[in-house]
Every structure is written in C-alpha cells, then in structure tokens.
Design an enzyme around this catalytic site. Structure first.
Site, mmCIF file in Angstrom:
data_model
loop_
_atom_site.group_PDB
_atom_site.id
_atom_site.type_symbol
_atom_site.label_atom_id
_atom_site.label_comp_id
_atom_site.label_asym_id
_atom_site.label_seq_id
_atom_site.Cartn_x
_atom_site.Cartn_y
_atom_site.Cartn_z
ATOM 1 N N HIS A 99 -3.286 -1.983 -5.017
ATOM 2 C CA HIS A 99 -4.686 -2.435 -4.931
ATOM 3 C C HIS A 99 -5.235 -2.707 -6.337
ATOM 4 O O HIS A 99 -5.929 -3.694 -6.572
ATOM 5 C CB HIS A 99 -5.570 -1.356 -4.284
ATOM 6 C CG HIS A 99 -5.228 -1.015 -2.878
ATOM 7 N ND1 HIS A 99 -4.737 0.211 -2.507
ATOM 8 C CD2 HIS A 99 -5.327 -1.736 -1.725
ATOM 9 C CE1 HIS A 99 -4.552 0.244 -1.194
ATOM 10 N NE2 HIS A 99 -4.902 -0.919 -0.699
ATOM 11 N N TYR B 239 -8.095 4.257 0.217
ATOM 12 C CA TYR B 239 -6.958 5.108 -0.147
ATOM 13 C C TYR B 239 -6.079 4.332 -1.125
ATOM 14 O O TYR B 239 -4.910 4.028 -0.875
ATOM 15 C CB TYR B 239 -6.170 5.616 1.069
ATOM 16 C CG TYR B 239 -5.611 6.990 0.786
ATOM 17 C CD1 TYR B 239 -6.442 8.101 0.796
ATOM 18 C CD2 TYR B 239 -4.287 7.166 0.424
ATOM 19 C CE1 TYR B 239 -5.961 9.357 0.477
ATOM 20 C CE2 TYR B 239 -3.794 8.418 0.092
ATOM 21 C CZ TYR B 239 -4.638 9.500 0.127
ATOM 22 O OH TYR B 239 -4.171 10.749 -0.208
HETATM 23 P P1 AMP Z 1 -5.002 -2.570 2.562
HETATM 24 O O1 AMP Z 1 -5.920 -1.575 1.932
HETATM 25 O O2 AMP Z 1 -3.685 -1.991 2.975
HETATM 26 O O3 AMP Z 1 -5.663 -3.367 3.644
HETATM 27 O O4 AMP Z 1 -4.628 -3.605 1.432
HETATM 28 C C1 AMP Z 1 -5.624 -4.281 0.700
HETATM 29 C C2 AMP Z 1 -4.967 -5.339 -0.137
HETATM 30 O O5 AMP Z 1 -4.013 -4.722 -1.021
HETATM 31 C C3 AMP Z 1 -4.185 -6.369 0.693
HETATM 32 O O6 AMP Z 1 -4.372 -7.653 0.124
HETATM 33 C C4 AMP Z 1 -2.756 -5.904 0.529
HETATM 34 O O7 AMP Z 1 -1.812 -6.950 0.669
HETATM 35 C C5 AMP Z 1 -2.768 -5.382 -0.887
HETATM 36 N N1 AMP Z 1 -1.665 -4.458 -1.113
HETATM 37 C C6 AMP Z 1 -1.308 -3.393 -0.353
HETATM 38 N N2 AMP Z 1 -0.203 -2.800 -0.851
HETATM 39 C C7 AMP Z 1 0.154 -3.507 -1.959
HETATM 40 C C8 AMP Z 1 1.213 -3.401 -2.906
HETATM 41 N N3 AMP Z 1 2.141 -2.439 -2.832
HETATM 42 N N4 AMP Z 1 1.259 -4.295 -3.917
HETATM 43 C C9 AMP Z 1 0.327 -5.285 -4.010
HETATM 44 N N5 AMP Z 1 -0.702 -5.440 -3.153
HETATM 45 C C10 AMP Z 1 -0.781 -4.565 -2.130
#
Ligand code: AMP
Length: 282
Positions: free
Chosen positions: A37, A32
């Site tokens: 990301h 998502y």
């Molecule tokens: P997730 O899909 O939420 O597990 O996140 C995957 C990666 O994206 C992780 O390393 C998160 O820290 C990073 N991430 C999520 N939200 C953000 C954001 N707003 N800005 C930068 N990186 C993000």
C-alpha cells in the site's frame, strides 16, 4: 494528516483543493496497511500536490461466505504507517456513508469480471467497481494508483474508467513482496506458521514458470502443469485457478507469444491468496 469520515466533508475538501489548482492523487485501500500500500502512496505522492488515501472495508465486494467480518483492521496502526509518506487526507467512512438507505445503483464491467477471480467470486467485481466509481466521484482525483498484485482489478477499473469516460488517470504499480517472495497482503496476518510456508508455493510457482519460459517453453499447458503440481504438492493449499491469459483481454492463451499473465489463486488455510506475474516468451 487530516481524517474525514463524512462523504460531504470529503467532497468539500476536494472541491477547495481543485479550486486552488492542486493535482489530487488517490490510493483506495481496505486498510491494515503494508509496504505494498505504501509504495502506491509514495508513487501518488511524488506525482501529485495533494494525497488522499481511503480506508474502507467495502461490504459490497465480499460474498456471503467470505471474510468480511474477520478482515483485519487497525486504524491507529494505519495512521502511524502513513505518517512518513506523508498523506494529506485519510477518508475513512462508515458503511452508511457509502451505502445509505435506499442505495440501489451498481456499476458493472461485463466481460472481464467473468473470468479468473470472477468465477469463484461472482459478485466481487461489481462491488469493487461500484465503490471505486463512488470514491472517484467523492474524492475526484486526477490520478488514482492501484497495485498490479490485483491485476484483474486493475484491468477492470481501467476498463470502467474508459467506458464511462471518467476523468481520472489510473496507474498500476508493481507487487511488493516479503523477502522470501510472498506477495504482501493484509490477509497474510491470518496465515498460521505452516500455512505461511505453504503460501510461498505461489510465488515459487511464478518463478518456476518464468524459468520454463526462459528455457524456451511456450506451451501454456506444459507450464500450467508444472505450476499446478508445485502448488498442489504443498500441505494447506487448495488451488482455485492457475491460468495463462492475455494481459489486456484476460482471455486464456495456449501458446505464449510476447507476454502472458500467469494468474494464481489459492486458499491457504483460511485466507484466499492471489498472485501473478507477466511471463515473457524467449
Ligand atoms: P486492498 O487494501 O487489499 O484493497 O488493496 C489496496 C490497494 O493496494 C490495491 O490497489 C491493491 O492492488 C494494492 N496492493 C495490495 N497488496 C499489494 C502489494 N503486495 N503490492 C502492491 N500493491 C498492493
């Protein structure tokens, strides 16, 4: 862009890339996707020859009462968003590929996982470190990129890599925000309009703290009092924690000397949101 769903095929692909001397970059996600990301992918893309992105909603990092079943997902949308990066390989395993029958080995970082999110989510980080260790073994990246939005996760993973002598460079990248300041998160899609407005209190509180520090306030208790008051004054927000900690040890500080991490977590409507910023003492 290719897509692999089987662990063994992923291992074969990476083995061939490595044999050809390619530097592999890796961005693990739960899908998502949003611009946060994509910023990690752009960084990895520009520092590597080959880019792997995993999309895997990891059951092991959700507690029994958490949102595993309702976590947003849309693979077609994600594949479309990744096209311009471009990503070479999407690894999208089914849970049985990662946790086959008989699975019983977990990776645990002892101390850093007990504080902040670890208080309300006692099993969360064990799930994260276990899946990241497994993904590192499967993808065998030279470089892995994580977001500073999940600051504690980044610190925990860096600790794991160091403690277990893993041969991968882990890099953190800044939080990407909506225009009004809300930190991008896959979970934001579940915010109702009023909740979306209340959720802004988190990034506003970070700015408030920065401003207090800029004006010379260095006492954590004073800053945290203002931060909590601001967040708790909004409808729909249930603050879980607001703390000022040392960015490396995650231990609470009483006075900001140099830099401290202001970390926040709140339930806003249904979703639980986190945000943070480094506060610099003047
Ligand atoms: P997730 O899909 O939420 O597990 O996140 C995957 C990666 O994206 C992780 O390393 C998160 O820290 C990073 N991430 C999520 N939200 C953000 C954001 N707003 N800005 C930068 N990186 C993000």
């Amino acid at each position: 862009m290719e897509l692999i769903t089987e662990t063994e095929k992923m291992k074969t692909w990476t083995r061939e890339k490595r044999a050809n001397g390619m530097k592999i970059g890796f961005v693990p996600t739960m899908g998502y996707l949003h611009q946060g990301h994509l910023s990690l992918m752009k960084y990895a893309r520009s520092h590597c020859d080959s880019l792997v992105v995993s999309i895997f909603i990891n059951p092991a990092q959700f507690g029994p009462t958490e949102d595993f079943k309702t976590y947003p997902q849309n693979l077609d949308r994600d594949l479309e968003l990744m096209k311009p990066i471009p990503v070479d390989m999407v690894f999208n395993p089914a849970p049985e590929q990662i946790y086959p029958d008989g699975f019983q080995t977990y990776v645990e970082v002892a101390k850093l996982t007990r504080v902040l999110c670890g208080v309300n989510r006692p099993t969360h980080f064990q799930g994260v470190t276990t899946v990241v260790a497994k993904l590192f073994n499967i993808v065998r990246p030279h470089l892995a990129v994580f977001g500073q939005k999940d600051f504690q996760q980044l610190v925990v993973i860096q600790r794991m890599v160091k403690d277990l002598n893993m041969d991968v460079e882990v890099v953190g990248q800044p939080t990407v925000r909506e225009e009004d300041g809300l930190a991008m998160s896959s979970r934001n899609v579940h915010l109702l309009p009023g909740e979306r407005k209340s959720a802004l209190a988190l990034s506003e509180a970070l700015k408030l703290a920065q401003e207090m520090a800029r004006q010379g306030q260095r006492t954590a208790a004073e800053i945290l009092r203002a931060v909590k008051k601001h967040i708790e004054s909004q409808p729909y927000t249930q603050l879980q924690y607001a703390v000022l900690v040392d960015p490396e040890t995650l231990e609470e500080v009483e006075v900001i000397e140099g830099k401290a991490l202001l970390a926040l977590a709140a339930v806003v409507g249904k979703p639980r949101l986190i945000d943070n910023a480094i506060i610099t003492a003047y």
